[in-house]
Design a protein around this motif. Structure first.
Motif, PDB file in Angstrom:
ATOM      1  N   GLU A 285     -60.464  27.424  -5.169  1.00 33.84           N
ATOM      2  CA  GLU A 285     -60.872  28.667  -4.848  1.00 33.84           C
ATOM      3  C   GLU A 285     -61.627  28.814  -5.342  1.00 33.84           C
ATOM      4  O   GLU A 285     -63.024  29.350  -4.994  1.00 33.84           O
ATOM      5  CB  GLU A 285     -59.630  29.504  -3.824  1.00 33.84           C
ATOM      6  CG  GLU A 285     -60.636  31.018  -2.948  1.00 33.84           C
ATOM      7  CD  GLU A 285     -59.113  31.582  -2.587  1.00 33.84           C
ATOM      8  OE1 GLU A 285     -59.467  32.740  -2.037  1.00 33.84           O
ATOM      9  OE2 GLU A 285     -57.817  30.986  -3.022  1.00 33.84           O
ATOM     10  N   LYS A 286     -61.294  29.695  -6.605  1.00 40.19           N
ATOM     11  CA  LYS A 286     -62.362  29.895  -7.517  1.00 40.19           C
ATOM     12  C   LYS A 286     -63.614  29.450  -7.816  1.00 40.19           C
ATOM     13  O   LYS A 286     -65.087  30.135  -7.894  1.00 40.19           O
ATOM     14  CB  LYS A 286     -62.100  30.859  -8.919  1.00 40.19           C
ATOM     15  CG  LYS A 286     -60.722  31.791  -8.406  1.00 40.19           C
ATOM     16  CD  LYS A 286     -60.617  32.676  -9.890  1.00 40.19           C
ATOM     17  CE  LYS A 286     -59.191  33.752  -9.873  1.00 40.19           C
ATOM     18  NZ  LYS A 286     -58.663  34.113 -11.028  1.00 40.19           N
ATOM     19  N   ALA A 287     -63.474  28.330  -8.277  1.00 39.90           N
ATOM     20  CA  ALA A 287     -63.682  26.517  -8.830  1.00 39.90           C
ATOM     21  C   ALA A 287     -64.876  26.794  -7.455  1.00 39.90           C
ATOM     22  O   ALA A 287     -66.806  26.486  -8.048  1.00 39.90           O
ATOM     23  CB  ALA A 287     -63.827  25.235  -8.613  1.00 39.90           C
ATOM     24  N   LYS A 288     -65.229  26.914  -5.848  1.00 41.07           N
ATOM     25  CA  LYS A 288     -65.741  26.898  -4.844  1.00 41.07           C
ATOM     26  C   LYS A 288     -66.915  27.661  -4.618  1.00 41.07           C
ATOM     27  O   LYS A 288     -67.658  27.372  -4.551  1.00 41.07           O
ATOM     28  CB  LYS A 288     -65.180  26.437  -3.802  1.00 41.07           C
ATOM     29  CG  LYS A 288     -64.095  25.094  -3.695  1.00 41.07           C
ATOM     30  CD  LYS A 288     -63.060  24.523  -2.198  1.00 41.07           C
ATOM     31  CE  LYS A 288     -62.503  23.357  -2.554  1.00 41.07           C
ATOM     32  NZ  LYS A 288     -61.525  23.114  -1.630  1.00 41.07           N
ATOM     33  N   GLU A 289     -66.260  29.073  -4.958  1.00 42.13           N
ATOM     34  CA  GLU A 289     -67.046  29.708  -4.975  1.00 42.13           C
ATOM     35  C   GLU A 289     -68.466  30.067  -5.974  1.00 42.13           C
ATOM     36  O   GLU A 289     -69.240  29.950  -5.575  1.00 42.13           O
ATOM     37  CB  GLU A 289     -66.427  31.258  -4.979  1.00 42.13           C
ATOM     38  CG  GLU A 289     -66.580  32.488  -4.942  1.00 42.13           C
ATOM     39  CD  GLU A 289     -65.989  33.798  -4.719  1.00 42.13           C
ATOM     40  OE1 GLU A 289     -67.176  34.624  -4.094  1.00 42.13           O
ATOM     41  OE2 GLU A 289     -64.620  33.038  -4.787  1.00 42.13           O
ATOM     42  N   ALA A 290     -67.945  29.839  -6.914  1.00 43.84           N
ATOM     43  CA  ALA A 290     -69.054  29.828  -8.138  1.00 43.84           C
ATOM     44  C   ALA A 290     -69.648  28.403  -7.972  1.00 43.84           C
ATOM     45  O   ALA A 290     -70.871  28.725  -8.137  1.00 43.84           O
ATOM     46  CB  ALA A 290     -68.210  29.654  -9.646  1.00 43.84           C
ATOM     47  N   LEU A 291     -69.576  27.188  -7.628  1.00 48.28           N
ATOM     48  CA  LEU A 291     -70.017  26.367  -7.704  1.00 48.28           C
ATOM     49  C   LEU A 291     -70.978  26.259  -6.185  1.00 48.28           C
ATOM     50  O   LEU A 291     -72.531  25.330  -6.300  1.00 48.28           O
ATOM     51  CB  LEU A 291     -69.140  24.582  -6.783  1.00 48.28           C
ATOM     52  CG  LEU A 291     -68.588  24.378  -8.550  1.00 48.28           C
ATOM     53  CD1 LEU A 291     -67.715  23.352  -8.715  1.00 48.28           C
ATOM     54  CD2 LEU A 291     -69.725  23.539  -9.314  1.00 48.28           C
ATOM     55  N   THR A 292     -70.385  26.670  -4.837  1.00 52.47           N
ATOM     56  CA  THR A 292     -71.183  27.482  -3.858  1.00 52.47           C
ATOM     57  C   THR A 292     -72.235  28.400  -4.043  1.00 52.47           C
ATOM     58  O   THR A 292     -73.625  27.514  -3.687  1.00 52.47           O
ATOM     59  CB  THR A 292     -70.297  27.838  -3.272  1.00 52.47           C
ATOM     60  OG1 THR A 292     -69.879  26.767  -2.629  1.00 52.47           O
ATOM     61  CG2 THR A 292     -71.310  28.350  -1.514  1.00 52.47           C
ATOM     62  N   THR A 293     -72.370  29.105  -5.245  1.00 48.96           N
ATOM     63  CA  THR A 293     -73.449  30.236  -5.019  1.00 48.96           C
ATOM     64  C   THR A 293     -74.586  29.026  -6.331  1.00 48.96           C
ATOM     65  O   THR A 293     -75.629  29.303  -6.480  1.00 48.96           O
ATOM     66  CB  THR A 293     -72.841  31.151  -6.447  1.00 48.96           C
ATOM     67  OG1 THR A 293     -72.092  31.734  -6.197  1.00 48.96           O
ATOM     68  CG2 THR A 293     -73.358  32.415  -7.455  1.00 48.96           C
TER      69      THR A 293
END
Length: 578
Positions: A285-293
C-alpha cells in the motif's frame, strides 16, 4: 560518497539507533581525548617496534587495483604510482604494484572479473555480503593470529570504538578475515537537496510534504526557475540505474518519505511492531502510493525521460550543470554539484532538509544503519598477509592521529586535493563529520576558531574564503580555496546544509532501525542479487508507466525466490537477540 575508491562499495552493518546514539556520545569523547594524546602515542616505541607494526625490513611488493570517483584529482605531478601515500608505503618497504585502474562505476565488475581470473589485488575492500562469500570460498585470508600479533594500540582503539560490535560481526566461526572501515551511520542517511535560489526566484518555500514536493518539482520544470527564458530545467533527479544504492539521486530517501525501506540489496528487515520480522519493502500500500507519485512526476516531466539510463555520475553532471533542482543523497550530496554550478551561476545556493512527509502520518523516518561501511581484506594468495595489518596501522596513525599540520596536509589533504582518497585505506575518525559540523558552523557564526583542530581549521578557512567573497561580490569559482569552501559549505557551514538537516533529525530522533543487525547470512547473500534485480526492474517499470499493482507481484516473487528463507534467518537472529 562518490570518491576515489580502492574497489569498495558501501553496505552498512546495522545497529539499533538509540543504543548507538548513546554509544556515539561516548565515542566522541574518547576520540577527542585520543586526539590530544596522538602526538605522544605517535612518538612511542622503538624503531624496531615501528618497523614490526608499520612495515618490513626487506621490500615486499603487493598488487593493487584502484578505482577513482568523479570528485577525485591528483596533486600536481602525482599519479597512482607516485604520490604521498605510495611514498609513505615505500618508506616502510611496502611496494604497491598497480595492476589496474578503473572508473568507480566499474570497480565491482573489474574486481569480480579479476577474482574469477585468479589474478586479483592483494588488498581488497568490499561490502559485508562479499566478505562472507570471499571468506567461505578462500579468496581472502584468515588474519586472526596476524591481527593479534601486529595490530597497533591505535588500530585496536579504532576498530573497537563501537565496543567491539563490528569486529564481532566480522567473526566467522571464530575467525576474522578482514578489518572494518569504521563509519558514521549519520553520514549515510539520505536528505533532500534543493536549489534554494530557484525556490527564492519563484517565491516558493522548502517542501515538507510530498504534495509540496510535487508542486515545487513541477514549478522547477515549467516556470523557468533559473530565469534564462529557456525550457531547460526539471524538478527531481532520479538515478534509474542504481535506484536504491546509497548515493546521489537514488530513491532510498524518497521511499523513506512513505515509511518504506526495500534496501539497496533488497535485504532490509524491519519489525512490524509486533515482534515479527518483515521485508522493509513489504507494505504494498505504501509502495503504491510512493510509486504513483513518481509515475505522475515522470508523466508531467518533473522527472526527465532520460532517468532510466542515468547513474550517479549522471546526476552529478545534471545537478552541476543546473538542469535539475531536487535530489536525494547523503549529507555530501551538494558538494560536487556546488563546485560545478558556481562556475556558471555564482548566485547558486544549494540547501538541504530532512525528507518530506509522504503520508501525513509522520511515518517518514530515516533508515539508520551505522557502524562500519566497508571491510579491508588481504588475498589468500598474498605471500605476506600481515601487510594488511601494517597498512591499517599506518592509515590510522596518519589519518586519526596526525602529528602536525604538515602530516595532516600531506595525508588527509589540502585546498587542492584530498589526500586520503589516494591511500589504500580510509580510516577516518568515525564521528569526525558530525564534530566538524558542530564546531565549524559555530566558528563561522562567531569567528572564534580556538576549538578547531587542523582539519576543521582547514575547512573553516576555505568556507570563510567562499562566504566572504560571495558577500563582497568577488566570487571566483577558479580560486581553489573558494571552490573548496563552496562545496564544504553545503555540508558543514550552511545553516540549511547537509549536516544541519541531519542534526535536526538527530535532535528529533527521526530515525528507524532494522530488526536484523547481523552480517548477511549465506542465504541472504545467495538470494540478494536476484531479489535486488527484481526490485529495481519493477520500480523502474512502474515509474515509466506499468500499473502500480505490479508491486503486488514483486512482493509475492520476493518471498518465493528466497526471501522467506532469509526472513526466517532474520527472525531467528532477532528472537535470540531480544
Amino acid at each position: 560518497m562518490e570518491t576515489g575508491e580502492t574497489c569498495l562499495y558501501n553496505k552498512s552493518i546495522k545497529n539499533k539507533h538509540k543504543e548507538v546514539y548513546g554509544m556515539k556520545k561516548k565515542m566522541m569523547m574518547a576520540l577527542m581525548a585520543s586526539m590530544v594524546l596522538s602526538t605522544v602515542l605517535g612518538a612511542a616505541g622503538t624503531a624496531k617496534a615501528d618497523e614490526d607494526l608499520y612495515g618490513f625490513e626487506e621490500p615486499v611488493t603487493i598488487k593493487i587495483g584502484y578505482s577513482w570517483g568523479k570528485d577525485f584529482s591528483w596533486k600536481a605531478g602525482q599519479d597512482s604510482s607516485n604520490n604521498d601515500w605510495v611514498n609513505l608505503y615505500k618508506s616502510h618497504n611496502i611496494i604497491p604494484d598497480v595492476i589496474y585502474e578503473v572508473d568507480s562505476s566499474q570497480a565491482q565488475t573489474k574486481l569480480s572479473t579479476a577474482i574469477m581470473s585468479g589474478d586479483y589485488p592483494d588488498i581488497i575492500s568490499m561490502d559485508a555480503t562479499d566478505y562472507v562469500n570471499y571468506a567461505q570460498t578462500g579468496v581472502i585470508a584468515d588474519i586472526t593470529e596476524l591481527y593479534e600479533k601486529y595490530a597497533s594500540d591505535e588500530l585496536k582503539e579504532y576498530v573497537g570504538v563501537d565496543g567491539g560490535q563490528s569486529m564481532n560481526a566480522l567473526t566467522l566461526d571464530g575467525k576474522i578475515y578482514g578489518l572494518p572501515m569504521m563509519g558514521n551511520g549519520y553520514d549515510e542517511v539520505p536528505v533532500m537537496f534543493i536549489r534554494q535560489d530557484w525556490l527564492d526566484n519563484l517565491g516558493l518555500k522548502m517542501p515538507t510534504t510530498i504534495e509540496e514536493l510535487k508542486e515545487v518539482a513541477r514549478a522547477f520544470t515549467e516556470d523557468d526557475p533559473d530565469g534564462n527564458g529557456q525550457n531547460d530545467t526539471y524538478g527531481l533527479a532520479v538515478d534509474g540505474v542504481e535506484v536504491l544504492t546509497k548515493s546521489i539521486g537514488t530513491l532510498e530517501g524518497f521511499f523513506e518519505c512513505f515509511g518504506l525501506y526495500p534496501g539497496s540489496d533488497a535485504m532490509t528487515f524491519m519489525d512490524d511492531g509486533n515482534g515479527k520480522v518483515v521485508w522493509g519493502g513489504e507494505n504494498a500500500e505504501k509502495a503504491k502510493e510512493a510509486l504513483t507519485t513518481l509515475q505522475e512526476m515522470y508523466q508531467n516531466g518533473s522527472i526527465t525521460r532520460d532517468f532510466i539510463t542515468m547513474d550517479s555520475n549522471s546526476i552529478f553532471e545534471e545537478a552541476g550543470a543546473g538542469r535539475c533542482g531536487i535530489w536525494f543523497a547523503p549529507m555530501w550530496g551538494g558538494m560536487v554539484p556546488m563546485s560545478s554550478v558556481m562556475k556558471s551561476t555564482p548566485e547558486a545556493h544549494i540547501t538541504a532538509a530532512p525528507i518530506p512527509d509522504g503520508t501525513g502520518t509522520g511515518d517518514n523516518k530515516s533508515y539508520f544503519a551505522p557502524s562500519f561501511t566497508q571491510v579491508y581484506c588481504v588475498s589468500s594468495k598474498c605471500e605476506n598477509p600481515e601487510v594488511l595489518i601494517k597498512l591499517m596501522n599506518l592509515s590510522v596513525k596518519k589519518l586519526c592521529h596526525p602529528e602536525n599540520e604538515e602530516d595532516f596536509n600531506t595525508y588527509y589533504g589540502d585546498n587542492e586535493h584530498t589526500g586520503y582518497k589516494s591511500g589504500l585505506m580510509w580510516t577516518l575518525a568515525p564521528l569526525k563529520n558530525y564534530d566538524n559540523f558542530q564546531k565549524e558552523s559555530a566558528a563561522l557564526q562567531t569567528g572564534d576558531t580556538s576549538e578547531l583542530n587542523m582539519e576543521q581549521m582547514s575547512d573553516y578557512t576555505n568556507m570563510k574564503a567562499f562566504v566572504d567573497a560571495k558577500e563582497a561580490g568577488t566570487l571566483d569559482a577558479e580560486d581553489a580555496a573558494q571552490n573548496s569552501g563552496a562545496a564544504l559549505y553545503t555540508v558543514f557551514g550552511d545553516p540549511n546544509g547537509g549536516y544541519a538537516a541531519l542534526d535536526q533529525l538527530i535532535k528529533e530522533d527521526g530515525f528507524i532501525s532494522p530488526a536484523y543487525q547481523g552480517i548477511p547470512t549465506e542465504k541472504m547473500a545467495e538470494v540478494s542479487p536476484t531479489l535486488k534485480k527484481l526490485t529495481i526492474e519493477t520500480i523502474v517499470k512502474i515509474i515509466t508507466g506499468e500499473s502500480v499493482d505490479s508491486y503486488d507481484g514483486l512482493v509475492s516473487n520476493w518471498h518465493a525466490l528466497g526471501g522467506d528463507d532469509a526472513l526466517a534467518e532474520a527472525q531467528e537472529w532477532a528472537d535470540s537477540n531480544k
